[in-house]
Design an enzyme around this catalytic site. Structure first.
Site, PDB file in Angstrom:
ATOM      1  N   SER A 117       0.837  -1.191   0.000  1.00 38.76           N
ATOM      2  CA  SER A 117       0.000   0.000   0.000  1.00 38.76           C
ATOM      3  C   SER A 117       0.869   1.236   0.000  1.00 38.76           C
ATOM      4  O   SER A 117       1.994   1.225   0.487  1.00 38.76           O
ATOM      5  CB  SER A 117      -0.878   0.000   1.240  1.00 38.76           C
ATOM      6  OG  SER A 117      -0.022   0.038   2.372  1.00 38.76           O
ATOM      7  N   LYS A 118       0.300   2.286  -0.539  1.00 38.50           N
ATOM      8  CA  LYS A 118       1.009   3.562  -0.644  1.00 38.50           C
ATOM      9  C   LYS A 118       1.512   4.055   0.699  1.00 38.50           C
ATOM     10  O   LYS A 118       2.533   4.708   0.789  1.00 38.50           O
ATOM     11  CB  LYS A 118       0.043   4.615  -1.197  1.00 38.50           C
ATOM     12  CG  LYS A 118       0.097   4.760  -2.698  1.00 38.50           C
ATOM     13  CD  LYS A 118      -0.630   6.028  -3.099  1.00 38.50           C
ATOM     14  CE  LYS A 118      -1.382   5.757  -4.400  1.00 38.50           C
ATOM     15  NZ  LYS A 118      -2.411   6.713  -4.683  1.00 38.50           N
ATOM     16  N   ARG A 119       0.736   3.785   1.745  1.00 43.63           N
ATOM     17  CA  ARG A 119       1.107   4.300   3.054  1.00 43.63           C
ATOM     18  C   ARG A 119       2.411   3.695   3.551  1.00 43.63           C
ATOM     19  O   ARG A 119       3.161   4.317   4.265  1.00 43.63           O
ATOM     20  CB  ARG A 119      -0.011   4.004   4.072  1.00 43.63           C
ATOM     21  CG  ARG A 119      -0.983   5.152   4.231  1.00 43.63           C
ATOM     22  CD  ARG A 119      -1.994   4.884   5.316  1.00 43.63           C
ATOM     23  NE  ARG A 119      -2.582   3.547   5.197  1.00 43.63           N
ATOM     24  CZ  ARG A 119      -2.453   2.607   6.108  1.00 43.63           C
ATOM     25  NH1 ARG A 119      -1.773   2.845   7.200  1.00 43.63           N
ATOM     26  NH2 ARG A 119      -3.022   1.430   5.921  1.00 43.63           N
ATOM     27  N   LYS A 120       2.679   2.452   3.145  1.00 41.73           N
ATOM     28  CA  LYS A 120       3.843   1.763   3.712  1.00 41.73           C
ATOM     29  C   LYS A 120       4.971   1.557   2.711  1.00 41.73           C
ATOM     30  O   LYS A 120       6.090   1.234   3.090  1.00 41.73           O
ATOM     31  CB  LYS A 120       3.410   0.412   4.268  1.00 41.73           C
ATOM     32  CG  LYS A 120       2.409   0.611   5.394  1.00 41.73           C
ATOM     33  CD  LYS A 120       2.111  -0.641   6.150  1.00 41.73           C
ATOM     34  CE  LYS A 120       1.139  -0.320   7.267  1.00 41.73           C
ATOM     35  NZ  LYS A 120       0.303  -1.427   7.634  1.00 41.73           N
TER      36      LYS A 120
END
Ligand code: GLU
Length: 481
Positions: free
Chosen positions: A251-254
């Site tokens: 995911s983009k967040r990680k």
């Protein structure tokens, strides 16, 4: 039989590393077998699909060296390769399914379906269509279709089971009563993913579907569609998802998920390809760095391991450094310049000094950063130096450095060995460890305690400038009184 593989990205955002990963496996397998690799654009979501995203996908794959044999940009025998241009084909096949009794028109309004769903949820029942329009008389259905908004649904036979084999996971069986009467054609006349996917994979002659495991739950629906259309399904191989360190789906967040990010950060395409190949495949434990030709020669989808691989950027950094060291200086200089990482350096100058830096580089921007001291005086790392020379007598160090500055000037142009001997003798004269004197010189000239080799740096800078930096350091070493 010819091997035909495909990737089917939706152009709804930045080109995703998952697309590169799936493309790589499909492309390599087609290459290995002298087959064809098709890139099909799934742009049936009209609101979210954008032409610029499609262009970005094609460009990103081209940057990685993954060249589809057929795509919206390379015409072939089974096009068009954009689903939005294949509407007639889907309509025709949906009509066929209605005529054979495998599909039906559904006139339920979105409001009714929302209510149904809310009710099912409240009653803690599985959500899904309740079959209200399943048995509308065919003639009435055709008549209503002329004026009423409707979708077309698959008429799932709720008895029995559906079975399919996944090349990597074996037999998967599911109860048909758990399969919803899925929508095939939306009210805007666009097909759903399921319908378009099955029709295209069949008409395009795809022999093996390699895609991410998140699509497994859709396969029973697809198998039912193949059966209803009287077609043989291709081989399915669901590859593991790319995962964050905590094993969740990437995911983009990680993790950075856009291929463009990797390009902009100065990763080499061959490093990213190697890295992606390792997500689920390997040659052997200790041979993680390989080139794409080796991958093509050895890759077989049945060897993909389904245990979730972890997307570990440290490994990518390591691989990138390895690939950088494999390049000859001229090629590496081209990569730096073409990638926009030259930081004001002329290509010829890069070629000249690059050997000083290549060994330590991890990414392309590292060059301009590490070579900054050749362009300007950087703040010397006095704390770092103090730690390294803490046992040396400060007076002796200053004395030796002052004389060393003069040696650098007077011996300019002489071989490294002669200059090193002279500097060693100086250290001895001042009762200093040789390492301490060299550390002082290194910090003076390059600013850092860990740096490229000293004398080549001196030569690049010129003896005078180098000596001036050494004298400046001596000034800084004077204790505050
Ligand atoms: N459009 C789907 C995706 O973006 C394709 C899935 C498939 O390959 O069937 O992943």
């Amino acid at each position: 039989m010819d091997v035909v593989t495909r990737v089917a990205p939706s152009p709804t955002g930045d080109p995703h590393v998952g697309t590169a990963y799936v493309s790589l496996f499909n492309w390599a397998w087609a290459r290995r077998n002298g087959g064809r690799f098709i890139l099909r654009i799934e742009d049936t979501d009209r609101a979210r699909s954008k032409p610029e995203h499609e262009t970005a996908i094609l460009d990103a794959l081209a940057w990685l060296g993954i060249a589809p044999d057929e795509s919206p940009a390379v015409d072939g025998p089974v096009g068009p390769y954009r689903q939005s241009e294949r509407r007639e084909i889907y309509r025709e096949h949906t009509d066929r399914l209605i005529a054979s009794g495998h599909a039906y028109r559904c006139f339920c309004t979105p409001e009714r379906l929302a209510e149904l769903r809310a009710f099912q949820k409240a009653a803690k029942r599985p959500t899904g269509y309740d079959g209200t329009c399943r048995d509308v008389d065919p003639e009435e259905s055709a008549r209503r279709a002329e004026t009423e908004t409707h979708v077309v649904r698959l008429k799932v036979d709720k008895s029995g089971t559906t079975r399919f084999t996944d090349l990597l996971r074996g037999d998967i069986v599911i109860e048909n009563e758990n399969v919803d009467d899925q929508v095939l054609l939306k009210s805007d006349g666009m097909p759903t993913y399921h319908m378009a996917n099955v029709v295209d994979d069949h008409l395009m002659g795809v022999t093996i579907i390699m895609r991410a495991e998140e699509w497994i739950p859709s396969v029973p629906k697809h198998v039912m569609l193949y059966e209803a259309l009287g077609w043989e399904p291709p081989v399915f191989a669901h590859v593991p998802l790319l995962r964050n360190k905590d094993k969740s789906k990437i995911s983009k967040r990680k993790n950075p998920t856009s291929i463009l990010w990797y390009k902009d950060e100065g990763y080499l395409p061959e490093a990213l390809v190697n890295f992606l190949a390792l997500q689920g495949w390997s040659i052997k434990e200790d041979d993680e760095e390989f080139d794409v030709e080796t991958f093509i020669e050895r890759f077989d989808p049945k060897d993909i391991s389904v245990g979730g691989p972890v997307f570990d950027l440290q490994k990518l950094d390591w691989l990138n450094g390895e690939k950088i060291r494999k390049l000859d200086t001229a090629t590496l200089a081209d990569r730096i310049v073409d990638g926009g990482f030259a930081g004001g350096w002329e290509r010829d100058a890069i070629v000249r000094v690059l050997p000083l830096f290549q060994e330590r580089m991890k990414r392309l921007p590292d060059f301009a950063e590490a070579a900054r001291y050749l362009r300007e005086r950087v703040e010397p790392d006095m704390d770092g130096l103090a730690k390294k020379v803490k046992k040396a007598d400060p007076e002796a160090l200053r004395g030796a450095l002052t004389k060393a500055a003069a040696v650098l000037e007077s011996m300019a142009g002489q071989p490294d060995e002669a200059r090193e001997d002279a500097l060693r003798a100086l250290a001895e004269e001042f009762g200093l460890k040789v390492g301490n004197l060299f550390m002082g010189l290194r910090v003076a000239v390059t600013g850092a305690t860990a740096s490229p080799p000293l004398l080549p740096s001196v030569d690049e800078l010129g003896a005078e400038e180098s000596a001036a930096r050494v004298r400046d350091l001596v000034e800084r070493l004077v204790p505050a009184s």
